[in-house]
Design a protein around this motif. Structure first.
Motif, PDB file in Angstrom:
ATOM      1  N   PRO A 114       0.832  -0.892   0.218  1.00 33.08           N
ATOM      2  CA  PRO A 114       0.035  -0.136   0.075  1.00 33.08           C
ATOM      3  C   PRO A 114       0.777   1.625   0.337  1.00 33.08           C
ATOM      4  N   GLU A 115       2.373   1.325   0.444  1.00 32.57           N
ATOM      5  CA  GLU A 115       2.564   2.170   1.003  1.00 32.57           C
ATOM      6  C   GLU A 115       3.551   2.898  -0.206  1.00 32.57           C
ATOM      7  N   ALA A 116       3.881   2.099  -1.124  1.00 34.10           N
ATOM      8  CA  ALA A 116       4.366   1.941  -2.806  1.00 34.10           C
ATOM      9  C   ALA A 116       2.978   2.596  -4.251  1.00 34.10           C
ATOM     10  N   ARG A 117       2.700   2.549  -3.636  1.00 39.01           N
ATOM     11  CA  ARG A 117       1.360   2.977  -4.591  1.00 39.01           C
ATOM     12  C   ARG A 117       1.442   4.043  -5.095  1.00 39.01           C
ATOM     13  N   GLY A 118       0.889   3.756  -5.779  1.00 37.52           N
ATOM     14  CA  GLY A 118       0.580   5.289  -6.878  1.00 37.52           C
ATOM     15  C   GLY A 118       2.423   5.953  -7.385  1.00 37.52           C
ATOM     16  N   ARG A 119       2.850   5.449  -7.243  1.00 42.44           N
ATOM     17  CA  ARG A 119       4.783   5.804  -8.153  1.00 42.44           C
ATOM     18  C   ARG A 119       5.016   4.849  -9.325  1.00 42.44           C
ATOM     19  N   GLY A 120       4.257   4.369  -9.479  1.00 45.57           N
ATOM     20  CA  GLY A 120       4.462   3.652 -10.933  1.00 45.57           C
ATOM     21  C   GLY A 120       4.966   2.371 -10.740  1.00 45.57           C
ATOM     22  N   VAL A 121       5.010   1.568  -9.694  1.00 45.55           N
ATOM     23  CA  VAL A 121       6.164   1.117  -9.575  1.00 45.55           C
ATOM     24  C   VAL A 121       5.880  -0.669  -9.765  1.00 45.55           C
ATOM     25  N   ALA A 122       4.315  -1.235 -10.467  1.00 49.04           N
ATOM     26  CA  ALA A 122       4.222  -2.201 -10.734  1.00 49.04           C
ATOM     27  C   ALA A 122       4.452  -1.824 -12.402  1.00 49.04           C
ATOM     28  N   THR A 123       4.501  -0.740 -12.927  1.00 53.18           N
ATOM     29  CA  THR A 123       4.225  -0.907 -14.334  1.00 53.18           C
ATOM     30  C   THR A 123       5.795  -0.538 -14.991  1.00 53.18           C
ATOM     31  N   ARG A 124       6.315  -0.337 -14.139  1.00 53.95           N
ATOM     32  CA  ARG A 124       8.603   0.002 -14.330  1.00 53.95           C
ATOM     33  C   ARG A 124       8.406  -1.789 -13.806  1.00 53.95           C
ATOM     34  N   ALA A 125       7.806  -2.254 -12.633  1.00 50.40           N
ATOM     35  CA  ALA A 125       8.393  -3.893 -12.184  1.00 50.40           C
ATOM     36  C   ALA A 125       7.728  -5.142 -13.689  1.00 50.40           C
ATOM     37  N   LEU A 126       7.156  -4.520 -14.024  1.00 53.36           N
ATOM     38  CA  LEU A 126       6.108  -5.662 -15.074  1.00 53.36           C
ATOM     39  C   LEU A 126       7.917  -5.085 -16.586  1.00 53.36           C
ATOM     40  N   LEU A 127       7.278  -4.095 -16.579  1.00 50.46           N
ATOM     41  CA  LEU A 127       8.279  -3.702 -18.033  1.00 50.46           C
ATOM     42  C   LEU A 127       9.984  -4.147 -17.536  1.00 50.46           C
ATOM     43  N   LEU A 128      10.381  -4.330 -16.033  1.00 51.52           N
ATOM     44  CA  LEU A 128      11.310  -4.887 -16.853  1.00 51.52           C
ATOM     45  C   LEU A 128      11.881  -6.323 -16.138  1.00 51.52           C
ATOM     46  N   ALA A 129      11.148  -6.825 -15.701  1.00 53.56           N
ATOM     47  CA  ALA A 129      10.175  -8.558 -15.385  1.00 53.56           C
ATOM     48  C   ALA A 129      10.151  -9.528 -17.015  1.00 53.56           C
ATOM     49  N   SER A 130       9.324  -8.601 -18.356  1.00 49.06           N
ATOM     50  CA  SER A 130       8.917  -8.483 -19.589  1.00 49.06           C
ATOM     51  C   SER A 130       9.705  -9.028 -19.879  1.00 49.06           C
ATOM     52  N   ARG A 131      11.051  -8.190 -19.657  1.00 42.16           N
ATOM     53  CA  ARG A 131      12.223  -7.997 -20.735  1.00 42.16           C
ATOM     54  C   ARG A 131      13.362  -9.016 -20.375  1.00 42.16           C
ATOM     55  N   TRP A 132      13.330  -9.151 -19.223  1.00 41.52           N
ATOM     56  CA  TRP A 132      14.342 -10.072 -18.565  1.00 41.52           C
ATOM     57  C   TRP A 132      13.713 -11.879 -19.126  1.00 41.52           C
ATOM     58  N   ALA A 133      11.992 -11.696 -19.329  1.00 44.71           N
ATOM     59  CA  ALA A 133      11.367 -12.685 -19.353  1.00 44.71           C
ATOM     60  C   ALA A 133      12.069 -13.247 -20.308  1.00 44.71           C
ATOM     61  N   CYS A 134      12.218 -12.403 -21.360  1.00 41.82           N
ATOM     62  CA  CYS A 134      12.034 -12.706 -22.933  1.00 41.82           C
ATOM     63  C   CYS A 134      13.499 -13.058 -23.279  1.00 41.82           C
ATOM     64  N   ALA A 135      14.418 -12.347 -22.845  1.00 39.93           N
ATOM     65  CA  ALA A 135      15.436 -12.299 -23.086  1.00 39.93           C
ATOM     66  C   ALA A 135      16.527 -13.264 -22.384  1.00 39.93           C
ATOM     67  N   GLU A 136      16.361 -13.596 -20.882  1.00 39.54           N
ATOM     68  CA  GLU A 136      17.481 -14.909 -20.037  1.00 39.54           C
ATOM     69  C   GLU A 136      16.334 -15.804 -20.145  1.00 39.54           C
ATOM     70  N   LEU A 137      14.834 -15.947 -20.278  1.00 39.86           N
ATOM     71  CA  LEU A 137      14.792 -17.299 -20.549  1.00 39.86           C
ATOM     72  C   LEU A 137      13.861 -17.746 -21.941  1.00 39.86           C
ATOM     73  N   GLY A 138      13.824 -16.903 -23.249  1.00 39.23           N
ATOM     74  CA  GLY A 138      13.505 -17.277 -24.235  1.00 39.23           C
ATOM     75  C   GLY A 138      12.359 -17.307 -24.462  1.00 39.23           C
ATOM     76  N   LEU A 139      11.138 -16.852 -23.434  1.00 37.90           N
ATOM     77  CA  LEU A 139      10.225 -16.694 -24.226  1.00 37.90           C
ATOM     78  C   LEU A 139       9.479 -15.694 -25.065  1.00 37.90           C
ATOM     79  N   HIS A 140       8.455 -16.369 -25.924  1.00 40.63           N
ATOM     80  CA  HIS A 140       7.413 -15.859 -27.078  1.00 40.63           C
ATOM     81  C   HIS A 140       6.856 -14.594 -26.704  1.00 40.63           C
ATOM     82  N   ARG A 141       6.283 -15.372 -25.947  1.00 39.36           N
ATOM     83  CA  ARG A 141       4.366 -14.401 -25.570  1.00 39.36           C
ATOM     84  C   ARG A 141       3.972 -14.529 -23.786  1.00 39.36           C
ATOM     85  N   LEU A 142       3.443 -13.614 -22.948  1.00 38.40           N
ATOM     86  CA  LEU A 142       3.785 -13.357 -21.746  1.00 38.40           C
ATOM     87  C   LEU A 142       2.411 -13.394 -21.648  1.00 38.40           C
ATOM     88  N   GLU A 143       1.704 -13.669 -20.933  1.00 37.10           N
ATOM     89  CA  GLU A 143       0.220 -13.984 -20.884  1.00 37.10           C
ATOM     90  C   GLU A 143       0.266 -12.714 -19.320  1.00 37.10           C
TER      91      GLU A 143
END
Length: 202
Positions: A114-143
């Protein structure tokens, strides 16, 4: 399994970082980590939109849940990250579940304290994790699926380049129940999709 090492979060490897965040492994042996994880799962907003198969309410249960996530990572089934800021303060969690190396797919989930909401944390984390999943795990589609009506999660998905693909009928449990269901909005992002600019990027 020959490829399990690809999915584990090796402490010797550089942690995924960027957009003012770091993605780190939870420490099941840490009371502080277990308490933060427990607090995240007991948060009323989390419980409104998420219905775990088992809701852990004490520290021992939280530690067991974190140990289970470490086992799943070692087996290549999922990867769960503790999201922190640059100083190491925990802000939330993001994970990749149902990883299929054969189909090159995974399901993404996240929550923010709750104390970290409203600062774009989820969006930034999702961008980071998505890039990592495609680059490091070789994934093509994330749902990514969220309960219909969860507008905040819908905005996170869209800002992170996860296009809306439709509605899955009664695809997740109602809040606090395992005998009733609700509809889910399905979003997805492909490795070939253009990566959006993170919020607040200069």
């Amino acid at each position: 399994m020959a490829h399990t090492h690809m999915y584990t979060v090796d402490p010797a490897l550089p942690e995924p970082g960027g957009h003012g965040l770091r993605l780190r492994a939870w420490d099941a042996g840490s009371d502080a980590d277990a308490e933060l994880w427990r607090r995240g799962h007991l948060d009323p907003d989390f419980r409104r939109w998420n219905t775990p198969l088992k809701l852990w309410t004490d520290l021992a249960g939280a530690r067991e849940a974190l140990r289970a996530r470490a086992r799943d990572a070692a087996d290549g089934r999922s990867v769960t990250f503790r999201v922190t800021d640059e100083s190491g303060t925990t802000l939330g969690e993001i994970g990749l579940g149902e990883i299929s190396r054969q189909l090159k797919t995974a399901r993404v989930g996240y929550w923010v304290l709750p104390e970290a909401r409203g600062r774009g944390v989820a969006t930034r984390a999702l961008l980071l994790a998505s890039r990592w999943a495609c680059a490091e795990l070789g994934l093509h589609r994330l749902e990514l699926g969220h309960a219909v009506g969860h507008d905040a999660s819908c905005r996170v998905a869209e800002r992170s380049g996860y296009r809306a693909e439709g509605t899955l009928r009664e695809a997740m449990f109602e809040a606090g129940r395992h005998d009733a269901f609700r509809d889910v909005h399905l979003h997805a992002r492909l490795a070939t999709d253009e990566e959006p600019t993170p919020p607040g990027a200069r």
